[in-house]
Design a protein around this motif. Sequence first.
Motif, PDB file in Angstrom:
ATOM      1  N   GLY A 191       2.578  62.724  85.039  1.00  0.00           N
ATOM      2  CA  GLY A 191       1.225  63.167  84.740  1.00  0.00           C
ATOM      3  C   GLY A 191       0.170  62.112  84.998  1.00  0.00           C
ATOM      4  N   ALA A 192       0.580  60.916  85.428  1.00  0.00           N
ATOM      5  CA  ALA A 192      -0.407  59.863  85.693  1.00  0.00           C
ATOM      6  C   ALA A 192      -1.408  60.313  86.751  1.00  0.00           C
ATOM      7  CB  ALA A 192       0.294  58.582  86.131  1.00  0.00           C
ATOM      8  N   GLU A 193      -0.916  61.085  87.724  1.00  0.00           N
ATOM      9  CA  GLU A 193      -1.798  61.533  88.802  1.00  0.00           C
ATOM     10  C   GLU A 193      -2.817  62.567  88.323  1.00  0.00           C
ATOM     11  OE1 GLU A 193       1.675  64.176  88.440  1.00  0.00           O
ATOM     12  OE2 GLU A 193       1.511  62.022  88.668  1.00  0.00           O
ATOM     13  N   LEU A 194      -2.604  63.145  87.152  1.00  0.00           N
ATOM     14  CA  LEU A 194      -3.523  64.155  86.614  1.00  0.00           C
ATOM     15  C   LEU A 194      -4.652  63.551  85.782  1.00  0.00           C
ATOM     16  CD1 LEU A 194      -0.892  66.820  85.497  1.00  0.00           C
ATOM     17  CD2 LEU A 194      -2.196  66.737  87.626  1.00  0.00           C
TER      18      LEU A 194
ATOM     19  N   ARG B 248      -5.014  59.207  75.947  1.00  0.00           N
ATOM     20  CA  ARG B 248      -3.815  59.920  75.482  1.00  0.00           C
ATOM     21  C   ARG B 248      -2.585  59.532  76.290  1.00  0.00           C
ATOM     22  NH1 ARG B 248      -6.747  65.766  74.895  1.00  0.00           N
ATOM     23  NH2 ARG B 248      -7.707  65.373  72.870  1.00  0.00           N
ATOM     24  N   TYR B 249      -2.750  59.426  77.606  1.00  0.00           N
ATOM     25  CA  TYR B 249      -1.642  59.047  78.482  1.00  0.00           C
ATOM     26  C   TYR B 249      -1.106  57.663  78.100  1.00  0.00           C
ATOM     27  CZ  TYR B 249       0.769  57.420  82.635  1.00  0.00           C
ATOM     28  OH  TYR B 249       1.703  56.891  83.485  1.00  0.00           O
ATOM     29  N   LEU B 250      -2.013  56.705  77.897  1.00  0.00           N
ATOM     30  CA  LEU B 250      -1.578  55.348  77.562  1.00  0.00           C
ATOM     31  C   LEU B 250      -0.892  55.293  76.201  1.00  0.00           C
ATOM     32  CD1 LEU B 250      -4.638  53.329  78.908  1.00  0.00           C
ATOM     33  CD2 LEU B 250      -2.380  53.574  79.966  1.00  0.00           C
ATOM     34  N   LEU B 251      -1.376  56.060  75.237  1.00  0.00           N
ATOM     35  CA  LEU B 251      -0.716  56.088  73.928  1.00  0.00           C
ATOM     36  C   LEU B 251       0.671  56.715  74.032  1.00  0.00           C
ATOM     37  CD1 LEU B 251      -3.637  56.924  71.475  1.00  0.00           C
ATOM     38  CD2 LEU B 251      -2.544  54.710  71.906  1.00  0.00           C
ATOM     39  N   ARG B 252       0.823  57.721  74.898  1.00  0.00           N
ATOM     40  CA  ARG B 252       2.164  58.298  75.114  1.00  0.00           C
ATOM     41  C   ARG B 252       3.087  57.269  75.759  1.00  0.00           C
ATOM     42  NH1 ARG B 252      -0.796  62.935  76.564  1.00  0.00           N
ATOM     43  NH2 ARG B 252      -0.502  62.484  78.776  1.00  0.00           N
TER      44      ARG B 252
END
Length: 78
Positions: free
Chosen positions: A6-9, A18-22
């Motif tokens: 999902g990094a590309e999203l 949110r991505y970094l916390l995940r």
Amino acid sequence: MAPLPGAELVQKPLQLYRYLLRCCRQLPEENIRQHYRHAIRQSFKVHEDEDNPERIQQIIKRAIEDADWVMNKYKKPK
């Protein structure tokens, strides 16, 4: 440990946050997770008033690259 799918999203600062916390949840030890959660929060506070869309995209790209580096740093050896 590769970055999460999902990094590309990631296109907006809140999505990045949110991505970094995940990604932090994937780190092996609690003290390491706490350190990177704190660093993420501090970075968001520093850049919260950024309004240049190009600069925001640069920050997002660099943050994802840094997350990839951190995840690889703490990757469990096979």
